[in-house]
Scaffold this motif. Structure first.
Motif, PDB file in Angstrom:
ATOM      1  N   ILE A 246     -48.278  86.379   8.894  1.00  0.00           N
ATOM      2  CA  ILE A 246     -46.874  86.815   8.534  1.00  0.00           C
ATOM      3  C   ILE A 246     -45.913  86.557   8.170  1.00  0.00           C
ATOM      4  N   GLU A 247     -45.124  87.111   7.997  1.00  0.00           N
ATOM      5  CA  GLU A 247     -43.672  86.512   7.242  1.00  0.00           C
ATOM      6  C   GLU A 247     -42.384  87.114   7.810  1.00  0.00           C
ATOM      7  N   LYS A 248     -41.772  86.476   8.328  1.00  0.00           N
ATOM      8  CA  LYS A 248     -40.354  86.861   8.482  1.00  0.00           C
ATOM      9  C   LYS A 248     -38.617  86.746   8.086  1.00  0.00           C
ATOM     10  N   ALA A 249     -38.259  87.069   7.318  1.00  0.00           N
ATOM     11  CA  ALA A 249     -37.590  87.092   6.564  1.00  0.00           C
ATOM     12  C   ALA A 249     -36.334  86.619   7.937  1.00  0.00           C
ATOM     13  N   LEU A 250     -35.371  85.246   7.336  1.00  0.00           N
ATOM     14  CA  LEU A 250     -33.850  84.765   7.801  1.00  0.00           C
ATOM     15  C   LEU A 250     -33.094  85.414   7.765  1.00  0.00           C
ATOM     16  N   PRO A 251     -31.662  85.790   8.656  1.00  0.00           N
ATOM     17  CA  PRO A 251     -31.075  86.410   7.705  1.00  0.00           C
ATOM     18  C   PRO A 251     -30.576  85.243   7.093  1.00  0.00           C
ATOM     19  N   LEU A 252     -29.223  86.126   6.509  1.00  0.00           N
ATOM     20  CA  LEU A 252     -28.146  86.092   4.912  1.00  0.00           C
ATOM     21  C   LEU A 252     -27.244  84.978   5.894  1.00  0.00           C
ATOM     22  N   PRO A 253     -27.452  83.243   4.961  1.00  0.00           N
ATOM     23  CA  PRO A 253     -26.214  82.637   5.857  1.00  0.00           C
ATOM     24  C   PRO A 253     -24.484  83.129   5.509  1.00  0.00           C
ATOM     25  N   THR A 254     -24.197  82.973   5.964  1.00  0.00           N
ATOM     26  CA  THR A 254     -22.425  83.170   5.555  1.00  0.00           C
ATOM     27  C   THR A 254     -21.961  82.110   4.972  1.00  0.00           C
ATOM     28  N   ALA A 255     -20.735  82.818   3.846  1.00  0.00           N
ATOM     29  CA  ALA A 255     -19.863  82.296   3.276  1.00  0.00           C
ATOM     30  C   ALA A 255     -19.056  80.886   3.973  1.00  0.00           C
ATOM     31  N   ASN A 256     -18.802  81.388   4.815  1.00  0.00           N
ATOM     32  CA  ASN A 256     -17.485  80.366   5.745  1.00  0.00           C
ATOM     33  C   ASN A 256     -17.819  80.086   6.855  1.00  0.00           C
ATOM     34  N   GLY A 257     -17.340  79.197   7.305  1.00  0.00           N
ATOM     35  CA  GLY A 257     -17.449  78.823   8.522  1.00  0.00           C
ATOM     36  C   GLY A 257     -17.886  77.436   9.265  1.00  0.00           C
ATOM     37  N   ILE A 258     -18.259  76.735   9.834  1.00  0.00           N
ATOM     38  CA  ILE A 258     -18.269  75.323  10.851  1.00  0.00           C
ATOM     39  C   ILE A 258     -19.736  75.521  11.210  1.00  0.00           C
ATOM     40  N   THR A 259     -20.065  74.956  11.671  1.00  0.00           N
ATOM     41  CA  THR A 259     -21.619  74.345  12.200  1.00  0.00           C
ATOM     42  C   THR A 259     -22.031  73.614  12.507  1.00  0.00           C
ATOM     43  N   PHE A 260     -22.421  73.304  13.837  1.00  0.00           N
ATOM     44  CA  PHE A 260     -23.195  72.109  14.068  1.00  0.00           C
ATOM     45  C   PHE A 260     -23.982  71.482  15.412  1.00  0.00           C
ATOM     46  N   SER A 261     -24.390  70.452  15.129  1.00  0.00           N
ATOM     47  CA  SER A 261     -25.384  70.372  15.973  1.00  0.00           C
ATOM     48  C   SER A 261     -25.819  69.145  16.527  1.00  0.00           C
ATOM     49  N   VAL A 262     -26.534  69.463  17.917  1.00  0.00           N
ATOM     50  CA  VAL A 262     -25.957  68.052  18.996  1.00  0.00           C
ATOM     51  C   VAL A 262     -27.761  67.313  19.419  1.00  0.00           C
ATOM     52  N   ASN A 263     -27.356  66.133  19.849  1.00  0.00           N
ATOM     53  CA  ASN A 263     -28.358  65.363  20.164  1.00  0.00           C
ATOM     54  C   ASN A 263     -27.987  65.180  21.483  1.00  0.00           C
ATOM     55  N   ASN A 264     -28.755  64.825  22.879  1.00  0.00           N
ATOM     56  CA  ASN A 264     -28.427  64.533  23.705  1.00  0.00           C
ATOM     57  C   ASN A 264     -29.564  63.960  24.442  1.00  0.00           C
ATOM     58  N   TYR A 265     -30.759  63.138  23.691  1.00  0.00           N
ATOM     59  CA  TYR A 265     -32.144  63.123  24.030  1.00  0.00           C
ATOM     60  C   TYR A 265     -32.362  62.067  23.500  1.00  0.00           C
ATOM     61  N   THR A 266     -32.015  61.889  22.623  1.00  0.00           N
ATOM     62  CA  THR A 266     -32.540  60.320  22.128  1.00  0.00           C
ATOM     63  C   THR A 266     -31.642  59.079  22.566  1.00  0.00           C
ATOM     64  N   PHE A 267     -30.602  59.628  22.857  1.00  0.00           N
ATOM     65  CA  PHE A 267     -29.821  58.014  23.167  1.00  0.00           C
ATOM     66  C   PHE A 267     -29.470  58.134  25.124  1.00  0.00           C
ATOM     67  N   GLU A 268     -29.533  57.511  26.193  1.00  0.00           N
ATOM     68  CA  GLU A 268     -29.420  58.244  27.277  1.00  0.00           C
ATOM     69  C   GLU A 268     -27.011  58.027  27.437  1.00  0.00           C
ATOM     70  N   ASN A 269     -27.085  58.360  28.409  1.00  0.00           N
ATOM     71  CA  ASN A 269     -25.279  58.872  28.203  1.00  0.00           C
ATOM     72  C   ASN A 269     -24.702  58.915  27.292  1.00  0.00           C
ATOM     73  N   LYS A 270     -25.213  59.821  26.186  1.00  0.00           N
ATOM     74  CA  LYS A 270     -24.543  59.401  24.791  1.00  0.00           C
ATOM     75  C   LYS A 270     -25.021  61.017  24.712  1.00  0.00           C
ATOM     76  N   THR A 271     -24.274  61.541  24.033  1.00  0.00           N
ATOM     77  CA  THR A 271     -24.517  62.987  22.636  1.00  0.00           C
ATOM     78  C   THR A 271     -23.915  62.473  21.772  1.00  0.00           C
ATOM     79  N   THR A 272     -24.977  62.561  20.824  1.00  0.00           N
ATOM     80  CA  THR A 272     -24.062  62.905  19.418  1.00  0.00           C
ATOM     81  C   THR A 272     -23.902  64.462  18.574  1.00  0.00           C
TER      82      THR A 272
END
Length: 793
Positions: A246-272
């Protein structure tokens, strides 16, 4: 201008700009906080329905208990009283709607199925009229299956994997897929029924076919992967389903903007949180104030930051106190409060200890069970089924309803997959799932479109009437609404339009109430009026959308398989009583064929009874009679109605007695016959506490003595009357049919004490093991939901 002055002005303008920028940020924060407060100003009811099972036979009755919370406080919501439940078929067609009365944040009831109901998938939609005020759908939906044993069909097994169609969806974290930086992307792979497909060796390939990363998905079909330094090209996911690629194409990336990633499961009572932009966007955003908004309902917190020169990434470390327990939505906004990106995360709450059950004793045909839960003074419901029952699937439980479905745009997976034995691994899986979800509440709506109250918060029924005769002095009259069976004795003034209103009336469906016109001296005169109930049929205005399946229609047309044997139910006729007596010649009863009197116990009044009065006779035949001054109270000795009093319906010569005080001194000397029907058979809802019919001797004028000028009104679509749970009369408790689809017990009201201890009893059907489904809520909003299997010694 000298150097000293130049330096002074530079510092002055720098601090002026900083102050102005901070002032703008503070204004934005105040604007956002006020908007959220206004948007969630009105209380929002959330309702969970615990059904006794999820698959029913068309001969069954659906039994349930409803739990009500208020969204913001997450506490039991005692204000709700009018709750509607609609049964909907697989095409979205509404079959029936019933009104139920909620008290102290809970309600229970049942819906009797039509024996001709066709086999298929059905839905229960639970809502209140007040929910119509909101643009979001705040109703609750529960999927059930119904099997008609006579139509030779079984519902399609939608839980088994069907690979005829495979759906692959991609969800860039924070909704932004940005070129020139690293991106985390969620992936969801499902079959044509929406069942998750587990993939172990998936690959992400670039436009040249080179593998840039790998991915897996869990049993729900969710996974995620990272693409480093994303290029402006088409990436695709490649994986095997059995032997098919099975093959499925991802959408094209956008040229401008801001993205972010979150992690609140590694450290207790702390979110990075890692915020990233690319070279194209850095010039636009550098040194410009940005804000992370953390929101749950009307609770908000803010984190300010900005990109510096040549630093396209920012790492934010946020304390756990900035988040509310449960679902939180993170919005990244610019200085103009325009949303750039968003993401949902979950902050775990304390985990309740597992419920402990043990059998206390067997006594006669009952088994007594004790339990220990985390709910102090909690309200609990219990369903008990054979251990191998096919009537219970992964149902939506109270956690799903109150932690996920009331916040997310899409319904969460059924059952308790994420929260059962919660751990960092489960938290990671839950976080991956949430990358692929959106909040029920859009940023634009919360900022610009607070709900307006257009639909009433119903509390009981509202009667409106119009008197069809002129009244010279309307202030000298009032209308009485009365019903002994429902415990009603209400009064209303008459307005200039000859109208009267009664609000907040609790009365059962099919009950009969009476309207009387009273003058200043409380004398009743002839009345002719038109009456109606204004709020007993409230539709839910948002369209119901049936989840479409892409699978070929599959219905098992064979019921010969022993796996689908059905329980056999005895054909029985319930008898009120059987009396065996000697051959004594009795005086025939003249009114035995009137008004279902044949279902009552009839008494011929003789000369020996003439020294007694009617109230003494009633007290001697199963009712408690008390006299307080001129007031008379008559109640049955067992409670059978959830609304009103325990008083019977009393008739003199078939005229209803609305005021028992009129029976004071009523001598049996003028009475010919009395019929007492303690069970109220044949009398409808009005007779829930029994019927007493008194017939006068000819020529005594007994009926005229208490004649009442009133107009009766039969309530349609009133509150459903509660019933005690009754199991079908199975012919066998050991055959395959009972094990597949039989019921053992349903107990909607089990109360735990201050230590979380509770007890309940079930009938002994001689099962070696039974499956017990327990759900409940505490006064502080704590929840429990667990399925236990216990051995029966």
């Amino acid at each position: 201008m000298n150097i000293k002055n130049t330096l002074f002005l530079s510092i002055f303008f720098l601090f002026s700009n900083l102050s102005f920028s901070q002032a703008e940020l503070n204004q934005n924060k105040e604007k956002i906080s006020n908007a959220f407060t206004e948007f969630f100003k009105m209380d929002r009811e959330n309702i969970h329905l615990h059904t006794n099972k999820t698959t029913y036979l068309s001969t069954d009755e659906i039994w349930f208990k409803g739990y009500i919370l208020e969204k913001k406080s997450r506490k039991p919501y005692v204000a709700t009283s009018n709750v509607y439940i609609t049964l909907i078929d697989g095409t979205g067609e509404k079959i029936k709607t019933h009104l139920f009365y909620a008290e102290n944040s809970v309600f229970d009831g049942s819906i009797k199925l039509d024996e001709n109901t066709q086999t298929g998938t059905y839905y229960l939609q639970v809502y209140t009229n007040y929910m119509n005020n909101f643009m979001e759908d705040e109703s609750s939906i529960y999927e059930i299956n119904i099997i008609n044993p006579t139509d030779g069909k079984m519902p399609a097994n939608t839980n088994s994997k069907n690979f005829s169609v495979v759906n692959t969806e991609f969800f860039p974290e924070s909704t932004v897929f940005l070129e020139g930086t690293s991106n985390t992307v969620g992936i969801k792979i499902t079959d044509c029924n929406g069942n998750g497909i587990s993939i172990k060796d998936g690959e992400i390939k670039d436009a040249q076919g080179i593998t840039v990363t790998n991915f897996t998905t869990n049993e729900l079909g969710y996974g995620k992967f990272d693409i480093l330094q994303t290029k402006n090209e088409v990436y695709k996911a490649v994986f095997l389903i059995e032997t098919k690629s099975i093959e499925k194409a991802l959408p094209l990336p956008t040229a401008n903007g801001i993205t972010f990633s979150v992690n609140n499961y590694t450290f207790e009572n702390k979110t990075t949180l890692k915020v990233k932009t690319n070279a194209n966007s850095l010039n636009e955003y550098k040194n410009s104030p940005l804000t992370l908004v953390i929101q749950q309902n009307d609770n908000t917190s803010f984190v300010d930051f900005s990109f510096k020169e040549n630093a396209p990434e920012q790492l934010l470390v946020i304390p756990g106190t900035d988040f509310s327990e449960g679902i939180n939505t993170l919005y990244l906004i610019d200085k103009n409060a325009k949303k750039i990106a968003e993401r949902i995360i979950f902050k775990p709450s304390k985990t309740n200890a597992a419920i402990d059950l043990k059998i206390l004793k067997k006594q006669n045909d009952s088994i007594f069970i004790s339990g220990k839960s985390a709910l102090a003074m909690g309200s609990i419901s219990v369903s008990v089924l054979p251990n191998d029952s096919k009537s219970l699937s992964d149902q939506k439980n109270i956690y799903t309803s109150f932690l996920f479905d009331n916040q997310l745009n899409d319904k969460a997976p059924k059952g308790n997959y994420f929260l059962s034995n919660f751990s960092k691994r489960k938290h990671y899986e839950l976080d991956t799932y949430l990358i692929c979800q959106k909040s029920k509440y859009s940023w634009q709506a919360m900022m610009s479109a607070p709900p307006q109250k257009k639909f009433d918060f119903d509390n009981g029924l509202t009667f409106k009437g119009t008197i069809n005769k002129p009244l010279e002095d309307k202030k000298s009259f009032k209308v009485q609404l009365s019903s002994i069976a429902a415990g009603l004795n209400e009064f209303s003034e008459i307005n200039d339009k000859n109208e009267f209103y009664f609000k907040n009336i609790l009365v059962s469906d099919s009950a009969t109430v009476h309207f009387s016109l009273l003058d200043k001296k409380e004398r009743k005169s002839e009345i002719k009026l038109f009456a109606q109930i204004l709020n007993n049929n409230r539709p839910f205005i948002k369209p119901f959308k049936v989840a479409k399946t892409e699978c070929p229609t599959e219905i098992n047309n064979s019921t010969d398989d022993t796996n689908y044997s059905f329980p056999k139910i005895a054909n029985t006729v319930r008898l009120d009583s059987i009396t065996i007596a000697g051959k004594v010649k009795k005086t025939p009863l003249a009114n035995e064929r009137r008004h279902n009197n044949s279902m009552s116990k009839g008494y011929k009044i003789t000369e020996a009874d003439s020294s007694r009065d009617l109230l003494q006779f009633i007290a001697a035949n199963g009712y408690d009679v008390s006299i307080q001054g001129t007031s008379v109270i008559i109640i049955g000795r067992r409670a059978t109605s959830f609304l009103g009093t325990r008083s019977p319906a009393i008739y003199i010569d078939d005229a209803p007695v609305m005021d028992f005080s009129q029976l004071l001194g009523y001598s049996l000397n003028s009475v010919d016959e009395i019929y007492i029907n303690k069970n109220g058979y044949g009398g409808g809802m009005d007779a829930a506490n029994g019927i007493i019919r008194v017939y006068s001797k000819k020529g005594t004028g007994g009926a005229r003595k208490i004649k009442i000028n009133s107009q009766s009104f039969t309530v349609k679509n009133g509150f459903q009357n509660n019933k005690n749970y009754i199991n079908p009369k199975y012919t066998s408790y050991s055959d395959e049919g009972f094990k597949n689809f039989g019921n053992i017990h349903w107990e909607p009201y089990v109360e735990s004490d201050e230590n979380g201890l509770f007890t309940f009893a079930i009938p002994n059907y001689y099962q070696k093991t039974v499956k017990i489904v327990i759900e409940g809520i505490g006064t502080n909003g704590d929840l429990i939901s667990e399925i236990k299997t216990i051995a029966v010694p």
